[in-house]
Motif scaffolding. Structure first.
Motif, PDB file in Angstrom:
ATOM      1  N   ALA A 177      20.601  16.365 -57.709  1.00 40.30           N
ATOM      2  CA  ALA A 177      19.764  15.771 -58.279  1.00 40.30           C
ATOM      3  C   ALA A 177      20.211  15.745 -59.927  1.00 40.30           C
ATOM      4  O   ALA A 177      20.120  15.252 -60.796  1.00 40.30           O
ATOM      5  CB  ALA A 177      18.286  15.541 -58.102  1.00 40.30           C
ATOM      6  N   PHE A 178      20.341  17.318 -60.369  1.00 38.98           N
ATOM      7  CA  PHE A 178      20.657  17.920 -61.599  1.00 38.98           C
ATOM      8  C   PHE A 178      21.605  17.110 -61.900  1.00 38.98           C
ATOM      9  O   PHE A 178      22.253  16.411 -63.226  1.00 38.98           O
ATOM     10  CB  PHE A 178      20.813  19.624 -61.462  1.00 38.98           C
ATOM     11  CG  PHE A 178      21.126  20.041 -62.998  1.00 38.98           C
ATOM     12  CD1 PHE A 178      20.555  20.490 -63.549  1.00 38.98           C
ATOM     13  CD2 PHE A 178      22.812  20.633 -62.967  1.00 38.98           C
ATOM     14  CE1 PHE A 178      21.258  20.868 -65.091  1.00 38.98           C
ATOM     15  CE2 PHE A 178      23.297  20.446 -64.413  1.00 38.98           C
ATOM     16  CZ  PHE A 178      21.952  21.152 -65.278  1.00 38.98           C
ATOM     17  N   ILE A 179      22.943  16.976 -61.263  1.00 35.39           N
ATOM     18  CA  ILE A 179      24.113  16.690 -61.123  1.00 35.39           C
ATOM     19  C   ILE A 179      23.932  15.316 -61.477  1.00 35.39           C
ATOM     20  O   ILE A 179      24.943  14.693 -62.903  1.00 35.39           O
ATOM     21  CB  ILE A 179      25.040  17.343 -60.517  1.00 35.39           C
ATOM     22  CG1 ILE A 179      25.476  19.061 -60.399  1.00 35.39           C
ATOM     23  CG2 ILE A 179      26.667  16.728 -60.859  1.00 35.39           C
ATOM     24  CD1 ILE A 179      26.151  19.129 -59.216  1.00 35.39           C
ATOM     25  N   ALA A 180      23.240  15.063 -61.026  1.00 36.78           N
ATOM     26  CA  ALA A 180      23.688  13.425 -61.087  1.00 36.78           C
ATOM     27  C   ALA A 180      23.061  12.793 -62.159  1.00 36.78           C
ATOM     28  O   ALA A 180      23.560  11.700 -62.578  1.00 36.78           O
ATOM     29  CB  ALA A 180      22.811  12.492 -59.809  1.00 36.78           C
ATOM     30  N   VAL A 181      21.876  13.466 -61.918  1.00 31.70           N
ATOM     31  CA  VAL A 181      21.214  13.275 -63.413  1.00 31.70           C
ATOM     32  C   VAL A 181      21.653  13.800 -65.064  1.00 31.70           C
ATOM     33  O   VAL A 181      21.780  12.579 -65.557  1.00 31.70           O
ATOM     34  CB  VAL A 181      19.348  13.037 -63.326  1.00 31.70           C
ATOM     35  CG1 VAL A 181      18.667  12.973 -64.441  1.00 31.70           C
ATOM     36  CG2 VAL A 181      18.654  12.949 -61.794  1.00 31.70           C
ATOM     37  N   PHE A 182      22.103  14.805 -64.704  1.00 32.04           N
ATOM     38  CA  PHE A 182      23.021  15.120 -65.810  1.00 32.04           C
ATOM     39  C   PHE A 182      24.161  14.481 -66.513  1.00 32.04           C
ATOM     40  O   PHE A 182      23.896  14.043 -67.459  1.00 32.04           O
ATOM     41  CB  PHE A 182      23.466  16.890 -66.246  1.00 32.04           C
ATOM     42  CG  PHE A 182      24.303  17.082 -67.274  1.00 32.04           C
ATOM     43  CD1 PHE A 182      22.767  17.471 -68.817  1.00 32.04           C
ATOM     44  CD2 PHE A 182      25.356  16.825 -66.719  1.00 32.04           C
ATOM     45  CE1 PHE A 182      23.555  17.856 -69.130  1.00 32.04           C
ATOM     46  CE2 PHE A 182      25.954  17.545 -68.047  1.00 32.04           C
ATOM     47  CZ  PHE A 182      25.239  18.098 -69.422  1.00 32.04           C
ATOM     48  N   VAL A 183      24.674  13.545 -65.436  1.00 33.04           N
ATOM     49  CA  VAL A 183      26.246  13.106 -65.806  1.00 33.04           C
ATOM     50  C   VAL A 183      25.840  11.833 -66.170  1.00 33.04           C
ATOM     51  O   VAL A 183      26.227  11.080 -67.364  1.00 33.04           O
ATOM     52  CB  VAL A 183      27.000  12.876 -64.277  1.00 33.04           C
ATOM     53  CG1 VAL A 183      27.996  11.741 -64.998  1.00 33.04           C
ATOM     54  CG2 VAL A 183      27.699  14.348 -64.236  1.00 33.04           C
ATOM     55  N   LEU A 184      24.535  10.953 -65.616  1.00 27.53           N
ATOM     56  CA  LEU A 184      24.161   9.810 -66.029  1.00 27.53           C
ATOM     57  C   LEU A 184      23.300   9.528 -66.814  1.00 27.53           C
ATOM     58  O   LEU A 184      23.512   8.207 -68.058  1.00 27.53           O
ATOM     59  CB  LEU A 184      23.619   8.932 -64.651  1.00 27.53           C
ATOM     60  CG  LEU A 184      24.179   8.813 -63.133  1.00 27.53           C
ATOM     61  CD1 LEU A 184      23.233   8.537 -62.264  1.00 27.53           C
ATOM     62  CD2 LEU A 184      25.304   7.634 -63.499  1.00 27.53           C
ATOM     63  N   ALA A 185      22.824  10.643 -67.562  1.00 28.68           N
ATOM     64  CA  ALA A 185      22.124  10.319 -69.082  1.00 28.68           C
ATOM     65  C   ALA A 185      23.583  10.742 -69.820  1.00 28.68           C
ATOM     66  O   ALA A 185      23.226  10.330 -71.014  1.00 28.68           O
ATOM     67  CB  ALA A 185      21.215  11.570 -68.672  1.00 28.68           C
ATOM     68  N   ASP A 186      24.459  11.852 -69.782  1.00 29.11           N
ATOM     69  CA  ASP A 186      25.681  11.509 -70.808  1.00 29.11           C
ATOM     70  C   ASP A 186      25.124  11.800 -71.869  1.00 29.11           C
ATOM     71  O   ASP A 186      25.677  11.207 -73.195  1.00 29.11           O
ATOM     72  CB  ASP A 186      25.879   9.892 -70.607  1.00 29.11           C
ATOM     73  CG  ASP A 186      27.913  10.209 -71.230  1.00 29.11           C
ATOM     74  OD1 ASP A 186      28.030  11.468 -71.368  1.00 29.11           O
ATOM     75  OD2 ASP A 186      27.897   8.661 -71.707  1.00 29.11           O
ATOM     76  N   ALA A 187      24.446  13.235 -71.693  1.00 25.85           N
ATOM     77  CA  ALA A 187      24.194  13.614 -73.583  1.00 25.85           C
ATOM     78  C   ALA A 187      25.124  13.748 -74.122  1.00 25.85           C
ATOM     79  O   ALA A 187      25.509  13.675 -75.559  1.00 25.85           O
ATOM     80  CB  ALA A 187      23.514  15.090 -73.254  1.00 25.85           C
ATOM     81  N   LEU A 188      26.432  14.213 -73.678  1.00 20.78           N
ATOM     82  CA  LEU A 188      27.548  14.353 -74.844  1.00 20.78           C
ATOM     83  C   LEU A 188      28.018  12.923 -75.263  1.00 20.78           C
ATOM     84  O   LEU A 188      28.465  12.862 -76.710  1.00 20.78           O
ATOM     85  CB  LEU A 188      28.898  14.745 -74.210  1.00 20.78           C
ATOM     86  CG  LEU A 188      27.934  16.330 -73.738  1.00 20.78           C
ATOM     87  CD1 LEU A 188      29.683  16.465 -72.956  1.00 20.78           C
ATOM     88  CD2 LEU A 188      28.638  17.309 -74.884  1.00 20.78           C
ATOM     89  N   GLY A 189      28.092  12.645 -74.149  1.00 13.11           N
ATOM     90  CA  GLY A 189      28.408  10.462 -74.820  1.00 13.11           C
ATOM     91  C   GLY A 189      27.178   9.675 -75.796  1.00 13.11           C
ATOM     92  O   GLY A 189      27.658   9.069 -76.192  1.00 13.11           O
ATOM     93  N   ASN A 190      25.938  10.493 -75.604  1.00 12.78           N
ATOM     94  CA  ASN A 190      24.880   9.383 -76.057  1.00 12.78           C
ATOM     95  C   ASN A 190      24.799  10.239 -77.383  1.00 12.78           C
ATOM     96  O   ASN A 190      23.876  10.088 -78.332  1.00 12.78           O
ATOM     97  CB  ASN A 190      23.741   9.361 -75.402  1.00 12.78           C
ATOM     98  CG  ASN A 190      23.879   8.686 -74.104  1.00 12.78           C
ATOM     99  OD1 ASN A 190      24.624   7.241 -74.417  1.00 12.78           O
ATOM    100  ND2 ASN A 190      23.272   8.738 -72.957  1.00 12.78           N
ATOM    101  N   ALA A 191      25.159  11.570 -77.777  1.00  9.68           N
ATOM    102  CA  ALA A 191      24.766  12.518 -79.085  1.00  9.68           C
ATOM    103  C   ALA A 191      24.724  11.311 -79.858  1.00  9.68           C
ATOM    104  O   ALA A 191      24.315  11.692 -81.378  1.00  9.68           O
ATOM    105  CB  ALA A 191      25.146  13.489 -78.734  1.00  9.68           C
TER     106      ALA A 191
END
Length: 198
Positions: free
Chosen positions: A9-23
């Protein structure tokens, strides 16, 4: 606590939230704000996104079924919303503090659909349905992923002091173009889903 499901769940949500791309997008949309104001927007966006994900994890499918809304429709709506923001970026209309425009981007588009987008919402709903005996693990994975996402996005403000005015214009135009492409991709996925269902 099932740690394998938690990690999944952590990996799936983190990748899809795309923090690095959205920053960088967070940085552009909060341009002109004081650091404290920007941090406040990031805090609220992260909290709202986390709340939306948890709400959809437990009630999302039932809510969509009740309102007769398909995930395809949700993707099309999210794509249109992002496209409007991208057009503003390309036209140079996002050049003053959001608070002065009496707009709150913490909820849209930052929390939804950037952090808690259709793909992320679908994923958490599927994880909950696939792991009926490990809901706590899924919830902890979601919260942990959003906490790491919040931490990364909060650092975006530090970039502001290095890029300067001309750099900000270039980045805004480039990100506007990329965001438009992302919006079309999300929307077209939804359109394909709608046509495949019809």
């Amino acid at each position: 606590m099932d740690f394998s499901i938690l990690i999944k769940a952590f990996i799936a949500v983190f990748v899809l939230a795309d923090a690095l791309g959205n920053a960088p997008i967070f940085l552009v949309l909060t341009k002109g704000m004081e650091p404290e104001q920007r941090n406040n927007v990031v805090d609220r966006a992260s909290l709202v996104a986390t709340a939306v994900l948890l709400a959809f994890a437990f009630t999302g499918q039932a809510l969509l079924d009740y309102l007769h809304i398909s995930m395809g429709s949700l993707e099309v709506a999210g794509g249109l919303l992002l496209l409007l923001i991208a057009l503003q970026m390309l036209q140079g209309e996002i050049d003053t503090p959001v608070v002065e425009q009496e707009r709150d981007v913490a909820i849209t588009p930052l929390a939804f659909p950037l952090l808690a987008g259709p793909g992320t919402l679908t994923t958490v709903m599927l994880l909950m349905s696939q792991c009926p005996n490990a809901h706590l693990s899924v919830v902890v994975g979601i919260v942990a992923a959003m906490f790491v996402t919040w931490f990364i996005v909060r650092q975006a403000g530090r970039i502001d002091q290095f890029i300067g005015a001309e750099g900000a214009v270039i980045i805004t135009q480039l990100l506007g173009f990329l965001l438009a492409a992302l919006a079309i991709e999300i929307g077209s996925t939804g359109i394909r889903a709608l046509f495949s269902l019809s």
